[in-house]
Design a protein around this motif. Structure first.
Motif, short mmCIF file in Angstrom:
data_model
loop_
_atom_site.label_atom_id
_atom_site.label_comp_id
_atom_site.label_asym_id
_atom_site.label_seq_id
_atom_site.Cartn_x
_atom_site.Cartn_y
_atom_site.Cartn_z
N ARG A 1 29.24 57.47 49.51
CA ARG A 1 30.70 57.46 49.65
C ARG A 1 31.35 58.45 48.68
O ARG A 1 32.38 59.04 48.97
CB ARG A 1 31.21 56.05 49.39
N THR B 1 35.60 49.45 51.49
CA THR B 1 35.14 48.52 50.46
C THR B 1 33.77 47.98 50.83
O THR B 1 33.60 47.42 51.92
CB THR B 1 36.13 47.34 50.34
N TYR B 2 32.80 48.16 49.94
CA TYR B 2 31.47 47.60 50.18
C TYR B 2 31.32 46.31 49.40
O TYR B 2 31.67 46.24 48.22
CB TYR B 2 30.39 48.58 49.71
N LEU B 3 30.78 45.29 50.04
CA LEU B 3 30.55 44.02 49.37
C LEU B 3 29.14 43.55 49.68
O LEU B 3 28.71 43.58 50.83
CB LEU B 3 31.55 42.97 49.86
N ALA C 1 35.31 46.97 43.54
CA ALA C 1 34.71 47.98 44.41
C ALA C 1 35.55 49.25 44.49
O ALA C 1 35.10 50.28 44.95
CB ALA C 1 34.52 47.40 45.81
N LEU C 2 36.78 49.17 44.07
CA LEU C 2 37.64 50.35 44.14
C LEU C 2 37.34 51.30 42.99
O LEU C 2 37.01 50.87 41.90
CB LEU C 2 39.12 49.94 44.07
N PRO C 3 37.44 52.57 43.25
CA PRO C 3 37.17 53.54 42.20
C PRO C 3 38.46 54.00 41.52
O PRO C 3 39.13 54.89 42.03
CB PRO C 3 36.55 54.69 42.97
N LEU D 1 37.18 57.51 48.97
CA LEU D 1 37.42 56.86 47.68
C LEU D 1 38.89 56.49 47.49
O LEU D 1 39.25 55.92 46.47
CB LEU D 1 36.97 57.78 46.54
N LYS E 1 36.47 40.81 43.39
CA LYS E 1 35.34 41.61 43.89
C LYS E 1 35.82 42.90 44.52
O LYS E 1 35.30 43.98 44.29
CB LYS E 1 34.60 40.80 44.97
N ARG E 2 36.86 42.76 45.33
CA ARG E 2 37.38 43.93 46.03
C ARG E 2 37.94 44.97 45.06
O ARG E 2 37.72 46.15 45.21
CB ARG E 2 38.46 43.48 47.01
N LYS F 1 27.22 53.29 48.49
CA LYS F 1 28.26 53.60 47.50
C LYS F 1 28.07 54.99 46.91
O LYS F 1 29.03 55.70 46.63
CB LYS F 1 28.24 52.55 46.39
#
Lengths: 305, 514
Positions: A147, A160-162, B12-14, A154, B8-9, A144
């Motif tokens: 990235r 998407t990291y999970l 993770a987004l900025p 971005l 969750k997704r 992350k």
């Protein structure tokens, strides 16, 4: 001849991730460089386990290496150098379906590590989104952080990291993936069958499961265990368990046992052996899949669910 | 999708990204993000952006080219009129590159001049070497004609079809004009071009970007940020220095560029010859090695020729002070008289003019004693205002790449700038870097990272260093199997050693054909 080949061949670099079940008796088997006995559990059917496939010992091993994923001269260098071949192999698999420039695909990268493949896939013009999962929090933190050095990555939804195991990943049926990648992961799995089956559930009909790993041969024991870990110390000791390496034929036999997979040569099944030549990088060498690093790909039938 | 996974997704987004960089309202102080920012709009920089914009894999890249000069096609005189004194001898490889990116068809063709042979002789010993594209012509050619269907005849036909040229003389501004026309055409092909040409714009500063404000914003701390005289700021994924020998981009990247100054100046001029050759005639370039440096006469269309005379700073000063007809006599003398007489003619203590020196020395100097080629033309006059001189130096950057930086052309290397190889090497850099970026894009690389750029550095640095180095030239000449070269070799290392400069030309041309 064999020893010369062995020297030419370079160690496989580090695993991007570890997704494995708890240590079993298999890991206690004597490590013999001279016999290529069938791998325990490699092809047999086992009961799918509801628990996570994450091995906490392996997770801490990769935590310790997290800092140099993106160091051009760090221990992940060989993985970086291998990355272009991954795209070439994927292109080869997708080519017969016609590469529609307007078709954007959804990728799932399992065991993404520091994001070497996931980042590159997210930059591709024919990729709509990449979901990258890994159970190791420290390598995901590295991924992350890195990235952020590329504003393109971005863009919302692009990458998407999970932090999750494959079993923990929730995917609705209309959001299955066109390509699921499994690079340098499967050799860390002690019971590949349930693991691979949980992956297949995430794959879109007509989609590809694409991976790379190492064949279990005296050559790979010599290069990846003895030379890479003990002599050159190119990768940290304990990175690999040679007993868990998997033969291309074992992969294919497993795939043939799954009725939703197409395994006919060049249509639903591809394999490509690669060799690292110092000074030149990774090269495709026909037939080398039998004794070293190789890529494999298998396609889910169009009609499958 | 389950609500937990959705949540969750989303986490993770900025979100800050959308706010600060992908919104349509970007404040003027925020840098605009470009994939490639090329500083320098000379032939090398222009060919680089043309190559990127011509290829389907790199066409979508957001590119800015910045130059402090005007970027409109320069006016060219009509054929038979005047020619610029800044010409380059383009190798077949350079011409092939220009053809591949659609530039060559935009060249003003009547103003270029291919040449098919090169006569080189040593001013001291009179030893001669003749090069053309039928190596081994003569005896071998005669023997080959006795064998029907052999490859020599095929190569002869190619030669006669005009394909087998040593190099092509082209004014730099002709090439620049063609490149600019091609770029205009490429921009017109698409409604929303991603290529931004910034003419008459100065780069005020280059610095690394700021640390990210928070954990979810982009991190520009390793990105070059350029501020320009137009008030626009650019963040460059890849900053390309095509900004010449004193490259500000190279200074920003802190890349050393060691080398030395030759104690020589290059005198250039456009000359009129006594013979008016038509376009279909085979042309020859001439070069004579004098103890003070080589003097070369390169053919331009019709009766024009381009002079490149490398000599001591004192002689260069003396030459520039001469009246046009005296200068013309001095050039004729440089190719015809003994070196000792040329030195005397140009020395400060001399009380005779080049015209008088030539008129009484020439009849006493038989061509056989100096090695003068029999077909060598006589120079009649100097094109007014075309006489100029430049100091000669050699520089070679220790590397061509850094993080998010690549150097091409003179920013990477300065060689004997009047040998014409400078531009050929620069065009080869530009072609190689563009090719590497195509590879990078097709494999999902960050094109500013070393993973992408290493390939460019390893392809070009060693090659250029070889052209710059003497060892490689010797190696090349000794590996040649053609008659004239073998003959030259038999005359000893001493002769060949003095021919270092021309060997550079030849090996460059040979490499371009590989």
């Amino acid at each position: 001849m064999a020893s010369r080949d062995a020297i030419l061949r370079l160690p496989v670099a580090l695993r991007q991730s570890v997704v494995t079940s708890r240590p079993s008796l298999a890991s206690l088997a004597p490590s013999s460089p001279c016999s290529s006995s069938p791998r325990p559990y490699a092809t047999e059917t086992t009961h799918a386990t509801p628990e996570s496939s994450v091995n906490h010992d392996e997770v801490s091993h990769f935590n310790a290496m997290a800092s140099d994923w993106w160091d051009p001269h760090g221990s992940s260098r060989l993985l970086h150098l291998m990355n272009p071949l991954r795209h070439q192999f994927i292109r080869r698999c997708l080519a017969p379906d016609g590469l529609d420039p307007d078709r954007k695909m959804r990728y799932l990268d399992i065991g993404c590590g520091g994001g070497i493949f996931a980042e590159s896939a997210a930059r591709m013009r024919n990729v709509e989104s990449v979901t990258a999962i890994d159970p190791t929090p420290e390598v995901l933190a590295v991924a992350k952080k890195h990235r952020r050095t590329d504003p393109l990555l971005l863009e919302p939804g692009r990458l998407t990291y999970l932090q999750t195991s494959i079993e923990g990943l929730q995917t609705p049926s209309d959001k299955q993936y066109d390509v699921i990648s499994l690079f340098e992961v499967i050799e860390h799995i002690q019971r590949p069958n349930p693991f691979l089956q949980s992956i297949l559930k995430q794959l879109k009909p007509g989609g590809w499961l694409i991976g790379s790993t190492i064949a279990r041969t005296p050559v790979s024991w010599f290069t990846t265990k003895f030379v890479a870990e003990d002599i050159l110390r190119m990768v940290p000791r304990g990175t690999h368990d040679w007993n868990q390496y998997i033969q291309p034929q074992e992969m294919r036999d497993w795939a043939r046992g799954q009725k939703e997979l197409n395994t006919s040569d060049g249509v639903g099944w591809h394999v490509m052996g690669v060799v690292y030549v110092p000074g030149f990088g990774w090269k495709e060498v026909k037939g080398s899949e039998a004794w070293g690093n190789y890529f494999f790909a298998v396609k889910k039938r169009e009609g499958a669910v | 999708m389950s609500s937990a996974a959705t949540f969750k997704r989303l986490l993770a987004l900025p979100p800050a990204v959308r706010r600060s960089f992908y919104s349509t309202a970007v404040s003027s102080s925020e840098p605009e993000i470009y994939d490639v920012v090329c500083v320098g709009g000379g032939p090398v920089g222009l060919s680089f952006v043309s190559a990127l914009h011509s290829h389907h894999s790199t066409r979508h890249l957001r590119i800015a080219l910045i130059d402090s000069q005007d970027l409109t096609a320069p006016h060219l005189d009509s054929p038979g009129g005047t020619y610029s004194n800044r010409c380059s001898s383009l190798t077949p490889a350079a011409v092939r590159f220009m053809k591949s990116i659609g530039v060559w068809e935009k060249i003003d063709q009547p103003r270029i001049q291919p040449y098919h042979a090169m006569d080189v002789w040593d001013g001291v010993s009179g030893s001669k070497i003749h090069f053309d594209q039928q190596q081994g012509a003569g005896l071998i050619d005669a023997l080959a004609e006795m064998v029907p269907g052999n490859r020599f005849q095929a190569s002869r036909r190619k030669y006669e079809a005009g394909e087998m040229v040593v190099a092509t003389m082209c004014e730099n501004r002709n090439l620049t004009g063609a490149l600019l026309k091609r770029i205009e055409e490429l921009k017109d092909e698409r409604s929303s071009s991603t290529l931004n040409m910034l003419a008459k714009t100065k780069v005020d500063s280059i610095a690394l970007g700021a640390e990210a404000a928070d954990e979810s914003s982009p991190d520009f701390s390793q990105w070059p940020i350029l501020s320009t005289s137009s008030g626009q700021n650019f963040a460059a994924r890849l900053l390309v220095g095509a900004d010449g020998a004193n490259s500000p981009v190279r200074r920003f990247a802190d890349i050393p560029s060691p080398g030395w100054d030759y104690n020589q100046h290059g005198v250039v001029a456009t000359l009129n010859l006594d013979r008016d050759l038509n376009a279909s005639e085979l042309r020859t370039a001439y070069q004579r090695f004098l103890p003070t440096g080589p003097v070369a006469l390169l053919p331009l269309p019709g009766k024009k020729a381009s002079l490149v005379w490398s000599t001591s700073p004192a002689h260069a000063t003396a030459l520039k002070a001469l009246a046009p007809e005296e200068f013309t006599a001095a050039v004729n003398a440089a190719f015809r008289l003994m070196p000792v007489d040329i030195n005397h003619m140009l020395s400060a203590s001399s009380d005779s003019t080049p015209t008088s020196e030539l008129s009484w020395r020439e009849p006493a100097t038989p061509p056989t004693s100096t090695g003068l080629p029999t077909n060598f033309p006589r120079i009649q006059s100097l094109q007014q205002g075309s006489l100029a001189s430049f100091p000669l130096r050699l520089r070679h950057a220790s590397t061509y790449t850094g993080h998010r930086v690549a150097l091409i052309g003179d920013a990477a290397h300065t060689i004997h700038p009047l040998a014409g190889q400078g531009l050929n090497l620069g065009l080869a850099d530009s072609e190689a870097l563009a090719k590497q970026l195509v590879y990078g894009v097709e494999h999902g690389m960050d094109i500013g990272s070393s993973w992408c750029l290493d390939g460019y550095n390893s392809e070009r640095w060693a090659k250029n260093n070889a052209v710059l180095g003497v060892v490689d030239k010797l190696e090349k000449i000794y590996s040649a199997g053609s008659g004239p070269v073998v003959w030259g070799r038999s005359a000893g290392v001493e002769v060949l050693e003095r021919l270092g400069w021309v060997k550079g030309l030849i090996s460059g041309a040979a490499a371009g054909r590989g």
